[in-house]
Design a protein around this motif. Sequence first.
Motif, PDB file in Angstrom:
ATOM      1  N   SER A 257      30.679  36.117  -3.598  1.00  0.00           N
ATOM      2  CA  SER A 257      31.394  36.218  -5.135  1.00  0.00           C
ATOM      3  C   SER A 257      31.294  33.810  -4.958  1.00  0.00           C
ATOM      4  O   SER A 257      30.819  33.570  -4.109  1.00  0.00           O
ATOM      5  CB  SER A 257      33.433  36.231  -5.198  1.00  0.00           C
ATOM      6  OG  SER A 257      33.821  35.632  -4.662  1.00  0.00           O
ATOM      7  N   ALA A 258      31.368  33.872  -6.493  1.00  0.00           N
ATOM      8  CA  ALA A 258      30.684  31.883  -6.365  1.00  0.00           C
ATOM      9  C   ALA A 258      31.705  31.860  -7.909  1.00  0.00           C
ATOM     10  O   ALA A 258      31.435  32.366  -8.986  1.00  0.00           O
ATOM     11  CB  ALA A 258      29.216  32.106  -6.595  1.00  0.00           C
ATOM     12  N   THR A 259      32.164  30.422  -7.345  1.00  0.00           N
ATOM     13  CA  THR A 259      32.726  29.753  -8.851  1.00  0.00           C
ATOM     14  C   THR A 259      31.327  28.935  -9.604  1.00  0.00           C
ATOM     15  O   THR A 259      31.470  27.401  -8.577  1.00  0.00           O
ATOM     16  CB  THR A 259      34.073  29.713  -8.825  1.00  0.00           C
ATOM     17  OG1 THR A 259      35.036  30.597  -8.342  1.00  0.00           O
ATOM     18  CG2 THR A 259      34.786  28.365 -10.299  1.00  0.00           C
TER      19      THR A 259
ATOM     20  N   ASN B 251      31.068  37.944  -9.545  1.00  0.00           N
ATOM     21  CA  ASN B 251      31.178  38.912  -8.663  1.00  0.00           C
ATOM     22  C   ASN B 251      29.782  39.675  -8.413  1.00  0.00           C
ATOM     23  O   ASN B 251      29.883  40.394  -9.176  1.00  0.00           O
ATOM     24  CB  ASN B 251      32.639  39.554  -8.916  1.00  0.00           C
ATOM     25  CG  ASN B 251      33.653  39.340  -8.500  1.00  0.00           C
ATOM     26  OD1 ASN B 251      34.280  37.875  -8.093  1.00  0.00           O
ATOM     27  ND2 ASN B 251      34.817  38.641  -9.652  1.00  0.00           N
ATOM     28  N   LEU B 252      29.433  39.867  -7.403  1.00  0.00           N
ATOM     29  CA  LEU B 252      28.587  40.997  -7.051  1.00  0.00           C
ATOM     30  C   LEU B 252      28.594  42.188  -5.858  1.00  0.00           C
ATOM     31  O   LEU B 252      29.402  41.702  -4.835  1.00  0.00           O
ATOM     32  CB  LEU B 252      27.407  40.348  -6.532  1.00  0.00           C
ATOM     33  CG  LEU B 252      26.030  40.426  -5.652  1.00  0.00           C
ATOM     34  CD1 LEU B 252      25.734  39.646  -7.246  1.00  0.00           C
ATOM     35  CD2 LEU B 252      25.161  39.212  -5.695  1.00  0.00           C
TER      36      LEU B 252
ATOM     37  N   ILE C 120      31.124  38.721 -14.705  1.00  0.00           N
ATOM     38  CA  ILE C 120      31.854  37.631 -14.440  1.00  0.00           C
ATOM     39  C   ILE C 120      32.923  37.474 -15.342  1.00  0.00           C
ATOM     40  O   ILE C 120      32.900  38.532 -16.621  1.00  0.00           O
ATOM     41  CB  ILE C 120      30.447  36.785 -16.018  1.00  0.00           C
ATOM     42  CG1 ILE C 120      29.281  37.119 -15.193  1.00  0.00           C
ATOM     43  CG2 ILE C 120      30.613  35.481 -15.622  1.00  0.00           C
ATOM     44  CD1 ILE C 120      28.155  36.435 -15.464  1.00  0.00           C
ATOM     45  N   ASN C 121      33.771  36.479 -14.533  1.00  0.00           N
ATOM     46  CA  ASN C 121      35.277  36.554 -15.349  1.00  0.00           C
ATOM     47  C   ASN C 121      35.364  35.042 -16.133  1.00  0.00           C
ATOM     48  O   ASN C 121      35.443  34.259 -15.021  1.00  0.00           O
ATOM     49  CB  ASN C 121      36.336  36.508 -14.147  1.00  0.00           C
ATOM     50  CG  ASN C 121      36.684  38.069 -13.728  1.00  0.00           C
ATOM     51  OD1 ASN C 121      35.821  39.311 -14.712  1.00  0.00           O
ATOM     52  ND2 ASN C 121      37.111  38.572 -12.566  1.00  0.00           N
TER      53      ASN C 121
ATOM     54  N   ILE D 162      31.176  43.050 -18.029  1.00  0.00           N
ATOM     55  CA  ILE D 162      30.302  43.964 -16.771  1.00  0.00           C
ATOM     56  C   ILE D 162      29.470  43.956 -17.126  1.00  0.00           C
ATOM     57  O   ILE D 162      28.712  44.366 -18.490  1.00  0.00           O
ATOM     58  CB  ILE D 162      31.165  45.066 -17.476  1.00  0.00           C
ATOM     59  CG1 ILE D 162      33.180  44.733 -17.320  1.00  0.00           C
ATOM     60  CG2 ILE D 162      31.098  46.165 -15.976  1.00  0.00           C
ATOM     61  CD1 ILE D 162      33.372  44.613 -17.061  1.00  0.00           C
ATOM     62  N   THR D 163      28.660  43.801 -15.733  1.00  0.00           N
ATOM     63  CA  THR D 163      27.330  44.077 -16.051  1.00  0.00           C
ATOM     64  C   THR D 163      26.162  44.737 -15.438  1.00  0.00           C
ATOM     65  O   THR D 163      27.124  46.107 -14.126  1.00  0.00           O
ATOM     66  CB  THR D 163      26.166  42.810 -16.363  1.00  0.00           C
ATOM     67  OG1 THR D 163      26.630  42.621 -14.420  1.00  0.00           O
ATOM     68  CG2 THR D 163      27.467  41.307 -16.160  1.00  0.00           C
TER      69      THR D 163
END
Length: 700
Positions: A648-650, A657-658, A677-678, A685-686
């Motif tokens: 995850s990254a911000t 989230n991966l 992505i949040n 949702i992807t």
Amino acid sequence: MRTIKIVLAIILVIVQTGCFNKNEGTSIDASVKKDDIVKGDTAWTFSKTIAEPLKALSNSVEDASIGDLEQNRVMLNVSKGSFDTDTEVTIQNPESVPEYLGSEVQMLGTPLEVKVGAETRLNEPATITFKYDSTTIDQERGTTSLRVAYYDGRKWEYIKPQAIDEVNSTMTFTTFHFSLFGGNQIKDDTVITEAWIHSQTLDKQMKTGLNSVSDKVAEQVIDMTLEKMGISDKSLKGKILADVLKDDGYKGIYDSYKGGDPIDLSQKVAILAGKKIAQIVPESVMQEGLKNLTEGTDDVVAISKAAGYIAGGQYKDAAKIIGETIADKFVITAAGKIAVEVVNGQIESWKNNEVEAAYTAFRDGANAKFYGYNNEKNDFDTVWIQMRGASRQLSIEAIAKENAVRSESGMPPLTEKQMDRIRDSVKENYRKQFVLRSSKEEELKKEEEKLRLLVDAFKKNNLFDTITGPAGLQKGFDFETKLNVLNHFTDKMMNDTKRFGISDKTGLLVEGKLSVDDIAQAARLWFTLPDGRKLYQKFIKDRYNISLAPELKNLAGTWPPGKLMITDVIVPPGYKEALEAAKNKPKTGNALEDGCDLNIDFTALKGKEVPLTIAIKPSGDAAGILTIVSDKSQDIPFTYDAGVISGSATKDKAVINLNLNVTEDDKNYSLSGSANINFGEVKIITSLSSSKSKEVAKPA
């Protein structure tokens, strides 16, 4: 003499009291062989909800509705035009009905008998809705075990309703024939299991034998290419298709397909079709047709080349242009999609009780009481005519599927002549399927037995048990869903091990086969939380010496563009209103007060698909950085465990989230999963997928 009188008196009493007819129902016909009747052991006891028969006239002008859900606990809707002439329809509660097996089902409420002037099948589907008493059903089994009981003249059939309304306690289904009906609940999972096994066996048989996606692709590629070229000569299409199907190159394409990517298949077929088109279509017709394909400068150049090749007799080179450069623009994707949609629709239709009934009538012959059919054995044409609305519906669905794909591809809808061809094609496809299936009954029985062995192994390992079963298989799944999930797992394990047969040999490795015990054991490991994937991969390595997850170092580098599709956007209550308010809020000119301009309607992104390039940089065997390559690249630290990349990254208030599954085959490494992505309360949702070829070692 006195003895004779006593005997006659007893017979008279029996006849008058209806003892001979007890539980024999009104739909049993004397022409049905006694050996064919499946006897039950439990009488359906009920109180009448229809005091006197209810009647309505069905005509061609308006729909007819009979019965009241609250008062009669049932309602019948007959669509206008269901009969060729005005017909009176009557619903009533029968005096008695055939017995059923009490160990299998619990009958609910009161049975319904629907009568018309003569035994006939309908042109349009009739809809029957039953109201059930929710306090009388087994709550533990739930409404997913509710069925509609239908007496087919020989035995009770249990049909899954099209809809169940738990709020109003109703179940609804459609039928093209009237008989005895009622509601019921399955008590024994064996009933569901047997129906599932039969359906899965047909599904497999259809996919491997009764239909060929590749043949449909070939037909579509040729049909759509000629249509685009303005060539309407049916004889040319037939010659081209015949030449394609018997070409040695086509056999190789079909063998390599075997359930693979239909788009890749259609690309290969398009080249072969292009070759046959160039060879068979007269040069003058061909040259004129090529002109219809030009839509831009690039097309003009391509067409000129193709025309030149044809004039010089270089059909192979012309075919490459027709198949790759031209057909690719408007045919390949559409042809592949149409083939899959139509063929899958035919496969799915076998799960339709109407098609199954038609096949049974074809195979065995029927006497007017079995689903309204009256035909000799193997008389397909009579069965097809008597299917009436059911056969028409199959054609309507096939036409709708093709038109939908044509619309997506920017092509015009089917003409009436083309629709007629599809109707003829649907009929002939089902003829072939009926004949072929009847010749494979013994094979189908063997396949069903294999599935029974598999399901028995699942039961033996308690995989269906809500208490002792693995946690990953207990997410509120009903029994039938668990069967489907475990069946998909079996397919996965077969693909992982390249063993596509089933064996009952415990502890032994049979070449090309998996033992049912191994499958059940592996399934229990796979669905164990939280380390199921690891446990499964270790089992496959220990048992079959197969490593399922590629080493991380082999995934390093930049991958070719893949796909990122936004499958869903979840927003909080009042999102639209807040978005509108933010848009209308006046700007102050102060960046701190105004904040970031993120007044975007994220819901509009749902369904969007964009190409995506990624790069993977390992920092060891189990971690690294995955970079989403774009104008503003994003680095995401990840860990790699048991074939799964997660991290995850911000960035700018957004959290990415991966979660990607990594697989490999002989030629490629593949990634599939999600990059969700949040952004505050908004969740995007992807689905993400990408693949890259394995590097082939250069000769020294």
